[in-house]
Design a protein around this motif. Structure first.
Motif, mmCIF file in Angstrom:
data_model
loop_
_atom_site.group_PDB
_atom_site.id
_atom_site.type_symbol
_atom_site.label_atom_id
_atom_site.label_comp_id
_atom_site.label_asym_id
_atom_site.label_seq_id
_atom_site.Cartn_x
_atom_site.Cartn_y
_atom_site.Cartn_z
ATOM 1 N N PHE A 478 0.842 -1.200 0.000
ATOM 2 C CA PHE A 478 0.000 0.000 0.000
ATOM 3 C C PHE A 478 0.873 1.244 0.000
ATOM 4 O O PHE A 478 0.594 2.217 -0.714
ATOM 5 C CB PHE A 478 -0.942 -0.018 1.203
ATOM 6 N N MET A 479 1.963 1.214 0.779
ATOM 7 C CA MET A 479 2.892 2.337 0.756
ATOM 8 C C MET A 479 3.521 2.472 -0.627
ATOM 9 O O MET A 479 3.645 3.578 -1.179
ATOM 10 C CB MET A 479 3.967 2.146 1.825
ATOM 11 N N LEU A 480 3.903 1.344 -1.230
ATOM 12 C CA LEU A 480 4.493 1.383 -2.566
ATOM 13 C C LEU A 480 3.482 1.889 -3.598
ATOM 14 O O LEU A 480 3.848 2.620 -4.524
ATOM 15 C CB LEU A 480 4.994 -0.002 -2.954
ATOM 16 N N GLN A 481 2.207 1.506 -3.443
ATOM 17 C CA GLN A 481 1.184 2.002 -4.367
ATOM 18 C C GLN A 481 1.039 3.513 -4.248
ATOM 19 O O GLN A 481 0.879 4.223 -5.263
ATOM 20 C CB GLN A 481 -0.159 1.336 -4.100
ATOM 21 N N THR A 482 1.114 4.016 -3.018
ATOM 22 C CA THR A 482 1.056 5.455 -2.810
ATOM 23 C C THR A 482 2.215 6.145 -3.520
ATOM 24 O O THR A 482 2.037 7.183 -4.173
ATOM 25 C CB THR A 482 1.096 5.765 -1.301
ATOM 26 N N GLN A 483 3.414 5.572 -3.392
ATOM 27 C CA GLN A 483 4.569 6.139 -4.087
ATOM 28 C C GLN A 483 4.411 6.009 -5.605
ATOM 29 O O GLN A 483 4.748 6.937 -6.343
ATOM 30 C CB GLN A 483 5.843 5.430 -3.639
#
Length: 573
Positions: A478-483
């Motif tokens: 989810f953090m990577l998707q945000t990035q």
């Protein structure tokens, strides 16, 4: 399990446990004061086999590639796949993945040990479920299903067309005249790209503890991320007459050990520090629930999670009125209650008291990666399974017959190193030189400087995923998707403006550095934790050399706010 969460205990009870935590930390630091240098991750000579790919034949010779693409990803795991999908949605056509494995998938390409599965609910963990029209088959999807999902994303978004596999990027250099990156590889390639996205993953290089005698072991051995099914058999059937040892009890080992215990003639588990094992409760996906899902269900589910449940928000409001000291005390006490519940579960499952006591973790929750498994603890009740608890020292010698501990040699047929992966603070595994010719680690020598962990001034058109100064999120995807969403918007803005380059302003970069500093060092938690990869094995870290600790929702909001006015925070050329 008895529920004693409502029992009120005197503060002395918690203080005594904190003291036990500190003793366990100091014991381990005393044995291994060298921090991360106790490990090696660049293997050569007799150790080179621990990094070789057991899933593919040796790479065939090919002519070096000298061409230009618009976007080049270093790495082919979830970071690259989900960001490339967003770029495709915005009309980017020339996208290349350069990956040292023989396929996409990243950690799910390499980690094929028995029992491999995600430990975050797969409905949250697997990215792009809405876009792919896919619902995972289980609450915790198994490794083969996750790997297949990676391949499906690559096919759906036409990412195989320009992909280059079995190739490692070794140098990335900015050409200010051409306003392009020159990317060089171990295959002699000299590829040019307008934009480069480092998507290596922070846990991608297998590491080994420095143990005397590793090269002399006469039996068979491999790293858990390079599982040798040719030796073990696909169902581990070849181990029925084998004595097996495994060094390590982290996340990979916790999933593999139950399967090894059932298959091997004898299994020895060599433990330095126990993992905290909580209930998993895996189950198949309810088809009726899946049928009711509406478009956008995954994003809605994720956002609900990061905003917090109503009771969590109420609890936060209650804590906000307390003094800093009282807030910390209550949080620590609740953390200890959680860990003692894990201790209680061990006592209820593991029949041998000495083994049960050895399996109890003496550190705060989240000092080390939490593990969730319902088969791990019962494995120690099997008559063929032996826990060799090194009490924080670890194995320091391997004889030709097998590991040595306290003057006893453990003869083995097979030795498995479940010793984890190197953690890079920057998420970078190659030499990167920016506008002024300086290598990026030289720029970081006095402290990491980024915006969101993604951009660094002086390195235009370079985006780093999963590095430090990003938010920590246990559901990493989810953090990577945000990035990935943010990076796609930055590239779109540069294209829409007709700009050849985009670079964060020094002022915006400095703002974020100060945000990171402001939210780190508020407590001594990092130093108090037992050594592990979360705190770089107990090494000292400057306040800016770590994750953003303001919370993932605040990180998400900061990123959205910047995206609303990207042009004010970036320089264009």
């Amino acid at each position: 399990m008895a529920d004693d969460a409502t029992i009120e205990r005197p503060q002395a009870y918690y203080d005594d446990i904190k003291e036990r935590f500190a003793e366990a930390r100091d014991l381990r630091l005393g044995y291994r004061p060298e921090g991360t240098s106790q490990y090696i991750s660049d293997f050569s000579g007799a150790l080179a086999k621990y990094a070789s790919d057991p899933h593919a034949e040796p790479a065939p010779d090919r002519a070096p590639i000298e061409d230009e693409v618009e976007v080049l990803f270093i790495g082919g795991g979830f970071s690259a796949l989900l960001t490339a999908a967003r770029l495709r949605e915005r009309g980017f056509k020339s996208i290349r993945i350069v990956e040292r494995g023989a396929d996409v998938g990243g950690t799910w390409y390499w980690n094929r040990y028995p029992g491999a599965a995600c430990d975050v609910p797969s409905y949250d963990y697997l990215p792009l479920l809405d876009e792919m029209g896919y619902v995972p088959s289980r609450l915790y999807a198994k490794g083969p299903e996750i790997y297949a999902h990676c391949q499906a994303i690559a096919k759906r978004y036409d990412l195989y067309e320009l992909a280059v596999f079995r190739t490692t990027v070794v140098k990335t250099t900015w050409d200010p005249k051409a306003q392009r990156w020159l990317v060089e590889t171990d295959r002699g390639d000299r590829m040019t790209a307008q934009f480069v996205i480092c998507a290596n993953g922070t846990l991608s290089k297998p590491k080994l503890s420095k143990i005397a005698g590793m090269e002399r072991f006469a039996g068979h051995s491999f790293h858990s991320s390079r599982w040798d099914y040719a030796y073990t058999g696909r169902e581990l059937e070849n181990l029925s007459d084998k004595v097996v040892g495994i060094i390590g009890t982290g996340a990979s080992a916790v999933q593999a050990i139950p399967r090894l215990g059932k298959a091997a003639k004898a299994l020895y588990v060599f433990q330095r520090t126990p993992s905290g094992i909580d209930i998993r409760g895996d189950r198949p996906t309810d088809p009726e629930w899946a049928a009711r899902l509406e478009p956008g269900w995954q994003q809605s589910r994720r956002m609900k999670h990061i905003r917090g449940r109503p009771e969590d928000l109420a609890r936060k409001a209650e804590l906000d009125v307390l003094s800093r000291e009282e807030k910390i005390r209550r949080q620590e006490n609740a953390n200890i209650d959680h860990m003692m519940r894990i201790h209680q579960r061990i006592d209820e499952i593991v029949r041998d008291k000495a083994t049960a006591d050895a399996l109890k973790p003496w550190y705060m929750f989240m000092c080390k990666r939490p593990c969730f498994d319902d088969d791990y603890l019962p494995t120690y009740n099997l008559p063929n399974v032996t826990l060799v608890d090194t009490k924080g020292k670890g194995i320091t010698e391997i004889a030709p017959e097998g590991p040595v501990f306290e003057d006893r040699t453990y003869p083995l047929d097979l030795l498995i190193y479940a010793t984890g992966f190197e953690v890079q603070k920057t998420g970078i595994y190659n030499e990167i030189r920016g506008r002024d010719g300086r290598e990026i680690n030289e720029v970081y020598a006095d402290g990491i400087r980024t915006l969101f962990g993604v951009h660094t001034h002086g390195f235009p058109n370079l985006f780093i995923m999963g590095g430090y100064q990003a938010s920590f999120q246990f559901n990493l995807t989810f953090m990577l998707q945000t990035q990935g969403d943010h990076i796609a918007e930055c590239l779109k803005l540069a294209r829409d403006r007709g700009a050849a380059e985009i670079d964060v302003t020094p002022e915006t970069e400095e703002w974020w550095v100060q945000e990171v500093i402001a939210h780190r060092g508020k407590t001594s938690r990092n130093a108090d934790c037992t050594p592990g990869y979360y705190n770089f094995e107990g090494e000292f870290n400057r306040r800016q050399d770590g994750n953003y600790n303001g919370g993932f929702y605040q990180y998400f909001q900061h990123m959205q706010a910047i995206r609303e006015d990207l042009a004010s925070h970036f320089l264009f050329g």
